[in-house]
Design a protein around this motif. Structure first.
Motif, PDB file in Angstrom:
ATOM      1  N   SER A 150       0.829  -1.245   0.072  1.00  0.00           N
ATOM      2  CA  SER A 150      -0.181  -0.031  -0.105  1.00  0.00           C
ATOM      3  C   SER A 150       0.698   1.229  -0.172  1.00  0.00           C
ATOM      4  O   SER A 150       0.476   2.304  -0.530  1.00  0.00           O
ATOM      5  CB  SER A 150      -1.039   0.152   1.186  1.00  0.00           C
ATOM      6  N   VAL A 151       2.109   1.201   0.693  1.00  0.00           N
ATOM      7  CA  VAL A 151       2.836   2.274   0.630  1.00  0.00           C
ATOM      8  C   VAL A 151       3.563   2.471  -0.685  1.00  0.00           C
ATOM      9  O   VAL A 151       3.797   3.444  -1.294  1.00  0.00           O
ATOM     10  CB  VAL A 151       4.034   2.162   2.051  1.00  0.00           C
ATOM     11  N   LEU A 152       4.015   1.285  -1.240  1.00  0.00           N
ATOM     12  CA  LEU A 152       4.600   1.269  -2.457  1.00  0.00           C
ATOM     13  C   LEU A 152       4.164   1.889  -3.387  1.00  0.00           C
ATOM     14  O   LEU A 152       4.699   2.661  -4.504  1.00  0.00           O
ATOM     15  CB  LEU A 152       5.371  -0.169  -2.895  1.00  0.00           C
ATOM     16  N   ILE A 153       2.536   1.643  -3.532  1.00  0.00           N
ATOM     17  CA  ILE A 153       1.723   2.114  -4.579  1.00  0.00           C
ATOM     18  C   ILE A 153       2.009   3.604  -4.732  1.00  0.00           C
ATOM     19  O   ILE A 153       2.125   4.401  -5.680  1.00  0.00           O
ATOM     20  CB  ILE A 153       0.375   1.617  -4.477  1.00  0.00           C
ATOM     21  N   LEU A 154       2.142   4.362  -3.547  1.00  0.00           N
ATOM     22  CA  LEU A 154       2.295   5.672  -3.407  1.00  0.00           C
ATOM     23  C   LEU A 154       3.581   6.185  -3.572  1.00  0.00           C
ATOM     24  O   LEU A 154       3.903   7.439  -3.766  1.00  0.00           O
ATOM     25  CB  LEU A 154       1.877   6.238  -2.033  1.00  0.00           C
ATOM     26  N   ARG A 155       4.673   5.166  -3.436  1.00  0.00           N
ATOM     27  CA  ARG A 155       5.904   5.757  -3.919  1.00  0.00           C
ATOM     28  C   ARG A 155       6.746   4.830  -4.645  1.00  0.00           C
ATOM     29  O   ARG A 155       7.817   4.308  -4.432  1.00  0.00           O
ATOM     30  CB  ARG A 155       6.785   5.535  -2.202  1.00  0.00           C
ATOM     31  N   PRO A 156       6.363   4.679  -5.969  1.00  0.00           N
ATOM     32  CA  PRO A 156       6.840   3.801  -6.908  1.00  0.00           C
ATOM     33  C   PRO A 156       8.285   3.773  -7.347  1.00  0.00           C
ATOM     34  O   PRO A 156       8.950   3.047  -7.957  1.00  0.00           O
ATOM     35  CB  PRO A 156       5.809   3.843  -7.972  1.00  0.00           C
ATOM     36  N   TRP A 157       8.672   5.176  -7.216  1.00  0.00           N
ATOM     37  CA  TRP A 157      10.029   5.715  -7.534  1.00  0.00           C
ATOM     38  C   TRP A 157      11.064   4.796  -6.691  1.00  0.00           C
ATOM     39  O   TRP A 157      12.086   4.684  -7.178  1.00  0.00           O
ATOM     40  CB  TRP A 157      10.348   7.033  -7.446  1.00  0.00           C
ATOM     41  N   THR A 158      10.661   4.508  -5.523  1.00  0.00           N
ATOM     42  CA  THR A 158      11.675   4.002  -4.514  1.00  0.00           C
ATOM     43  C   THR A 158      12.164   2.474  -5.102  1.00  0.00           C
ATOM     44  O   THR A 158      13.223   2.178  -4.497  1.00  0.00           O
ATOM     45  CB  THR A 158      11.057   3.913  -3.229  1.00  0.00           C
ATOM     46  N   LEU A 159      11.414   1.937  -6.085  1.00  0.00           N
ATOM     47  CA  LEU A 159      12.088   0.892  -6.440  1.00  0.00           C
ATOM     48  C   LEU A 159      13.497   0.980  -7.199  1.00  0.00           C
ATOM     49  O   LEU A 159      14.348   0.178  -7.395  1.00  0.00           O
ATOM     50  CB  LEU A 159      11.095   0.009  -7.609  1.00  0.00           C
ATOM     51  N   VAL A 160      13.836   2.205  -7.774  1.00  0.00           N
ATOM     52  CA  VAL A 160      14.948   2.786  -8.193  1.00  0.00           C
ATOM     53  C   VAL A 160      16.024   3.464  -7.338  1.00  0.00           C
ATOM     54  O   VAL A 160      16.891   3.283  -7.233  1.00  0.00           O
ATOM     55  CB  VAL A 160      14.846   3.317  -9.526  1.00  0.00           C
ATOM     56  N   THR A 161      15.369   4.500  -6.600  1.00  0.00           N
ATOM     57  CA  THR A 161      15.843   5.171  -5.789  1.00  0.00           C
ATOM     58  C   THR A 161      16.706   4.527  -4.538  1.00  0.00           C
ATOM     59  O   THR A 161      17.733   5.023  -4.066  1.00  0.00           O
ATOM     60  CB  THR A 161      15.261   6.428  -5.291  1.00  0.00           C
TER      61      THR A 161
END
Length: 291
Positions: free
Chosen positions: A59-70
């Motif tokens: 649920s948090v990842l959906i709001l922060r998808p860029w973190t998969l790279v950053t």
């Protein structure tokens, strides 16, 4: 050459390995300085890690998808980034002996993403991590670096390197030892980090295995580097100072004076005595439209 210009030059003309190292260092320094300023100002800096790290919670990842790279470029501790970049430098150079520059970049990125996916799946599926997904995050380049290590070891398993205190070691044994240490360390500490390492290692192995079969996984992402965005045209704006009443009246008076001189010349010597320029001035004056 000034230090800043030298850094820009080495980044621009350096290898992809150099660029990856510089990006990691830049992120570390920029956010490190930002944390110092926030500390002095009495403000919290926890939001930095939250915005850069990949969360285990879907649920948090959906709001922060860029973190998969950053997350794969973000470090907090000096020793953390030091060891990761040393491994990246050593094995990145070795990687480039057998692979192309762009392959290094994409194995790094895909290894990091693979590590993040395995980490997220583990925390949402395995019973041992039940209830921890909502409060767990991961960051660091280890999964990306291990993808590079395992990729080289899979391609050249008997390639020998020399390690301090250990002497000559074949890459296959070094990679295998690293993986075993990550597996047995899962129940001890930093379980999410070790699981992410295994995800990166898996990507490195799969990448080379498919490459041997004629499929380069990274080629499906090469188009990103070839994207060309249209350049914005710069509009040239010419500023002309508005004519004042004084300038206008002066110009009008001079023009009328010139016409009067031409008329006097006609009265004295006739129309045929006018020059071509004088005839044009008189013609324009007689053909003005007045509304």
């Amino acid at each position: 050459m000034p230090i800043w210009d030298e850094i820009k030059s080495s980044f621009r003309f350096g290898s992809n390995l150099t660029k990856l190292i510089y990006i990691n260092l830049a992120v570390f320094v920029i956010f490190g300085l930002l944390r110092v300023f926030l500390f002095i100002a009495g403000a919290s800096s926890e939001w930095i890690t939250e915005m850069m790290s990949v969360p285990a919670s879907l649920s948090v990842l959906i709001l922060r998808p860029w973190t998969l790279v950053t997350y794969m470029f973000y470090h907090e501790g000096f020793l953390h980034i030091l060891f990761n970049l040393l491994w990246l430098y050593w094995f990145g150079q070795l990687f480039l002996q057998f692979f192309a520059q762009r392959q290094l970049t994409w194995v790094y990125i895909l290894g990091g993403i693979s590590g993040a996916i395995l980490y997220i799946l583990s925390y949402n599926i395995l019973p041992a991590f039940k209830g921890y997904a909502d409060v767990s995050i991961a960051f660091g380049a280890s999964a990306s670096v291990l993808a590079i290590v395992v990729a080289v070891a899979t391609l050249q398993p008997n390639f020998t390197i020399y390690l301090l205190f250990l002497g000559p070691v074949r890459l296959k044994y070094l990679a295998l030892a690293t993986i075993i240490l990550d597996v047995i360390s899962i129940p001890v500490s930093n379980a999410g980090g070790h699981i992410a390492h295994l995800g990166g290692a898996l990507l490195g192995f799969v990448y080379v295995t498919m490459l041997r079969q004629g499929t380069d996984m990274a080629k499906y992402f090469y188009w990103i580097g070839r994207l060309k965005f249209p350049k914005r045209r710069k509009m040239k704006i010419t500023y002309t100072r508005p004519e004042s009443d004084y300038d206008y009246n002066y110009r009008k008076a001079q023009k009328q004076k010139r016409i009067d001189e031409i008329l006097d010349k006609i009265a004295r010597s006739g129309y045929n005595s006018l020059t071509k320029e004088e005839k044009e001035i008189l013609f324009k004056a007689n053909n003005r439209n007045i509304n």
